[in-house]
Design a protein around this motif. Structure first.
Motif, PDB file in Angstrom:
ATOM      1  N   ASP A  14      42.417  31.171  41.736  1.00  0.00           N
ATOM      2  CA  ASP A  14      41.777  32.373  42.933  1.00  0.00           C
ATOM      3  C   ASP A  14      40.584  32.974  42.338  1.00  0.00           C
ATOM      4  O   ASP A  14      40.686  32.889  41.175  1.00  0.00           O
ATOM      5  CB  ASP A  14      43.029  32.828  43.275  1.00  0.00           C
ATOM      6  N   GLU A  15      40.892  34.068  43.376  1.00  0.00           N
ATOM      7  CA  GLU A  15      38.909  35.325  42.419  1.00  0.00           C
ATOM      8  C   GLU A  15      40.715  36.090  41.409  1.00  0.00           C
ATOM      9  O   GLU A  15      39.182  36.723  40.858  1.00  0.00           O
ATOM     10  CB  GLU A  15      38.742  35.877  43.983  1.00  0.00           C
ATOM     11  N   ASP A  16      41.585  36.404  42.201  1.00  0.00           N
ATOM     12  CA  ASP A  16      41.909  37.329  41.088  1.00  0.00           C
ATOM     13  C   ASP A  16      41.564  36.933  39.605  1.00  0.00           C
ATOM     14  O   ASP A  16      41.530  37.557  38.208  1.00  0.00           O
ATOM     15  CB  ASP A  16      43.059  37.888  40.967  1.00  0.00           C
ATOM     16  N   VAL A  17      42.436  35.351  39.350  1.00  0.00           N
ATOM     17  CA  VAL A  17      42.406  34.998  37.899  1.00  0.00           C
ATOM     18  C   VAL A  17      40.707  34.979  37.856  1.00  0.00           C
ATOM     19  O   VAL A  17      40.714  35.175  36.713  1.00  0.00           O
ATOM     20  CB  VAL A  17      42.864  33.417  38.150  1.00  0.00           C
ATOM     21  N   ALA A  18      39.897  35.068  38.239  1.00  0.00           N
ATOM     22  CA  ALA A  18      39.039  34.416  37.883  1.00  0.00           C
ATOM     23  C   ALA A  18      38.037  35.872  37.463  1.00  0.00           C
ATOM     24  O   ALA A  18      37.274  35.951  36.480  1.00  0.00           O
ATOM     25  CB  ALA A  18      37.282  33.894  38.457  1.00  0.00           C
ATOM     26  N   LEU A  19      38.572  36.980  38.567  1.00  0.00           N
ATOM     27  CA  LEU A  19      37.824  38.154  37.499  1.00  0.00           C
ATOM     28  C   LEU A  19      38.424  38.885  36.718  1.00  0.00           C
ATOM     29  O   LEU A  19      37.739  39.391  35.518  1.00  0.00           O
ATOM     30  CB  LEU A  19      37.991  39.479  39.134  1.00  0.00           C
ATOM     31  N   ARG A  20      39.122  38.204  36.145  1.00  0.00           N
ATOM     32  CA  ARG A  20      40.239  38.632  35.355  1.00  0.00           C
ATOM     33  C   ARG A  20      39.663  38.233  33.886  1.00  0.00           C
ATOM     34  O   ARG A  20      39.172  38.142  32.971  1.00  0.00           O
ATOM     35  CB  ARG A  20      41.836  38.474  35.189  1.00  0.00           C
ATOM     36  N   MET A  21      39.103  36.385  34.167  1.00  0.00           N
ATOM     37  CA  MET A  21      38.487  35.143  32.839  1.00  0.00           C
ATOM     38  C   MET A  21      36.714  36.544  32.540  1.00  0.00           C
ATOM     39  O   MET A  21      36.316  35.931  32.018  1.00  0.00           O
ATOM     40  CB  MET A  21      38.408  34.322  33.594  1.00  0.00           C
ATOM     41  N   ILE A  22      36.404  36.535  34.539  1.00  0.00           N
ATOM     42  CA  ILE A  22      34.497  37.094  34.080  1.00  0.00           C
ATOM     43  C   ILE A  22      35.285  38.650  32.735  1.00  0.00           C
ATOM     44  O   ILE A  22      34.188  38.413  31.818  1.00  0.00           O
ATOM     45  CB  ILE A  22      34.391  37.508  35.163  1.00  0.00           C
ATOM     46  N   LYS A  23      36.273  39.320  33.166  1.00  0.00           N
ATOM     47  CA  LYS A  23      36.086  40.456  31.971  1.00  0.00           C
ATOM     48  C   LYS A  23      36.404  40.352  30.552  1.00  0.00           C
ATOM     49  O   LYS A  23      35.203  41.013  29.824  1.00  0.00           O
ATOM     50  CB  LYS A  23      36.696  41.712  32.678  1.00  0.00           C
ATOM     51  N   LEU A  24      37.190  39.436  30.620  1.00  0.00           N
ATOM     52  CA  LEU A  24      37.317  38.738  29.250  1.00  0.00           C
ATOM     53  C   LEU A  24      35.770  38.155  28.268  1.00  0.00           C
ATOM     54  O   LEU A  24      35.888  38.532  27.671  1.00  0.00           O
ATOM     55  CB  LEU A  24      38.706  38.121  28.891  1.00  0.00           C
ATOM     56  N   ALA A  25      35.570  37.574  28.963  1.00  0.00           N
ATOM     57  CA  ALA A  25      34.291  36.478  28.843  1.00  0.00           C
ATOM     58  C   ALA A  25      33.345  37.540  28.301  1.00  0.00           C
ATOM     59  O   ALA A  25      32.972  37.236  27.045  1.00  0.00           O
ATOM     60  CB  ALA A  25      34.059  35.735  29.686  1.00  0.00           C
TER      61      ALA A  25
END
Length: 219
Positions: A14-25
């Motif tokens: 989902d988007e919440d997980v995606a946003l956390r992954m983007i920030k970590l990336a």
């Protein structure tokens, strides 16, 4: 834009997980992320947030099939769904399907899972070269799940001996499954790749494929 590193397969639910992954990336030094298509993801919103983090988001789709017909039908569905604005990887179940993926210009990467290491050969590479692009996609997720590391040894040995283009991807479904680029490079180096060759699996090779697939790769 400085290319930096790329992970061409993340699979957030989902988007919440995606946003956390983007920030970590972004903190890990990634500049390109390919997100597996899901109809519950607002790719426009993800791309907007990612730009603020200095990351380029690309949509990707994985196609699976055992025959040429399977792959062709699946590719037609992909085109109806996302058009030509997606990175396409094929997970072939047979050598015939793999060869078809090698000549189809809608395919950008051939995914090599355990049991299909033999797909990495000179014939497949010649097919890629004859059309102007293509690469072997090597998912690290199988190693993370405890599959024998012999799979990765075989892949690395074939890539090294044949001097073909390969791309390492995480298949991460959340931020806890993401790999740092340095860890990927270190692992590949210990398995026999030269440092610059190992680095290319998460930098120049994926950047080149994205550029061929969708054009400009700037944020």
């Amino acid at each position: 834009m400085k290319i930096g590193y790329a992970d061409l397969s993340i699979r957030p639910a989902d988007e919440d997980v995606a946003l956390r992954m983007i920030k970590l990336a972004s903190r890990l030094g990634y500049r390109i992320l390919a997100v597996e298509y899901r109809d519950n993801l607002d790719m426009g919103r993800l791309a907007s947030v990612a730009r603020g983090e200095g990351v380029r988001i690309v949509t990707r789709v994985t196609v699976r099939g055992a025959t040429r017909s399977d792959i062709r039908v699946a590719l037609d569905r992909v085109w109806d769904l996302v058009g030509g604005k997606a990175l396409v990887a094929v997970e072939a179940e047979s050598i015939d399907a793999a060869r078809y993926a090698g000549v189809n210009k809608r395919v950008h990467m051939l995914r090599v899972k355990p049991g299909t290491e033999v797909f990495i050969d000179k014939s497949q590479e010649r097919l890629f070269r004859s059309r102007g692009w293509g690469a072997f996609e090597i998912p690290l997720s199988y190693v993370s799940r405890g599959v024998s590391i012999g799979y990765l040894y075989e892949v690395v040995d074939r890539v090294r001996r044949l001097n073909v283009r390969a791309i390492a991807v995480s298949d991460a479904v959340d931020e806890y499954m993401m790999w740092s680029p340095v860890s990927v490079i270190g692992l590949l180096y210990t398995l026999g790749l030269r440092p610059e060759q190992a680095a290319s699996w998460v930098s120049s090779s994926p950047a080149s494929i994205v550029s061929m697939a969708i054009g400009d790769i700037s944020v």
